[in-house]
Design a protein around this motif. Structure first.
Motif, PDB file in Angstrom:
ATOM      1  N   ILE A  25     116.172  39.186  45.103  1.00 39.18           N
ATOM      2  CA  ILE A  25     115.746  39.053  46.402  1.00 39.18           C
ATOM      3  C   ILE A  25     115.657  37.981  46.323  1.00 39.18           C
ATOM      4  N   LYS A  26     115.890  37.304  47.629  1.00 37.60           N
ATOM      5  CA  LYS A  26     115.859  35.658  47.895  1.00 37.60           C
ATOM      6  C   LYS A  26     114.847  34.943  47.312  1.00 37.60           C
ATOM      7  N   SER A  27     114.932  33.767  47.397  1.00 36.02           N
ATOM      8  CA  SER A  27     113.744  33.124  46.917  1.00 36.02           C
ATOM      9  C   SER A  27     112.536  32.879  47.284  1.00 36.02           C
ATOM     10  N   VAL A  28     113.026  32.648  48.763  1.00 39.17           N
ATOM     11  CA  VAL A  28     111.879  32.516  49.602  1.00 39.17           C
ATOM     12  C   VAL A  28     111.108  33.922  49.227  1.00 39.17           C
ATOM     13  N   GLU A  29     111.421  34.486  49.300  1.00 39.50           N
ATOM     14  CA  GLU A  29     110.655  35.919  48.799  1.00 39.50           C
ATOM     15  C   GLU A  29     109.880  36.160  48.057  1.00 39.50           C
ATOM     16  N   GLY A  52     106.511  34.723  47.683  1.00 38.03           N
ATOM     17  CA  GLY A  52     105.730  35.535  48.948  1.00 38.03           C
ATOM     18  C   GLY A  52     104.496  34.660  49.300  1.00 38.03           C
ATOM     19  N   ASN A  53     103.307  35.097  49.409  1.00 41.07           N
ATOM     20  CA  ASN A  53     102.164  33.938  49.400  1.00 41.07           C
ATOM     21  C   ASN A  53     101.236  33.263  49.176  1.00 41.07           C
TER      22      ASN A  53
END
Length: 73
Positions: free
Chosen positions: A54-58, A61-62
């Motif tokens: 998964i990408k680091s930004v994913e 999460g929030n």
């Protein structure tokens, strides 16, 4: 909440190390590491190395704003 109650840590305390480790997984493997990837692609290890990264930004999460993410990346 449970993490904090049991350890005193907050999720945000792990952002920078989580991004660092995740970025390491995205790098091209050097020859000795291909053996490890092959090992963990076996059914005994639930084929974990075949799971998509998964990408680091994913990863965040929030739980974090883009500004906070940029600071730890």
């Amino acid at each position: 909440m449970l993490l904090f109650l049991l350890s005193g840590y907050k999720v945000r305390d792990f952002f920078s190390i989580a991004v660092l480790l995740n970025n390491g997984l995205h790098k091209k493997l050097k020859d000795p590491l291909t053996t490890i990837k092959k090992k963990y692609s076996h059914k005994i290890f639930h084929e974990v190395s075949k799971k998509p990264l998964i990408k680091s930004v994913e990863l965040m999460g929030n739980h974090v704003s883009l500004k906070e993410f940029a600071e730890c990346a």
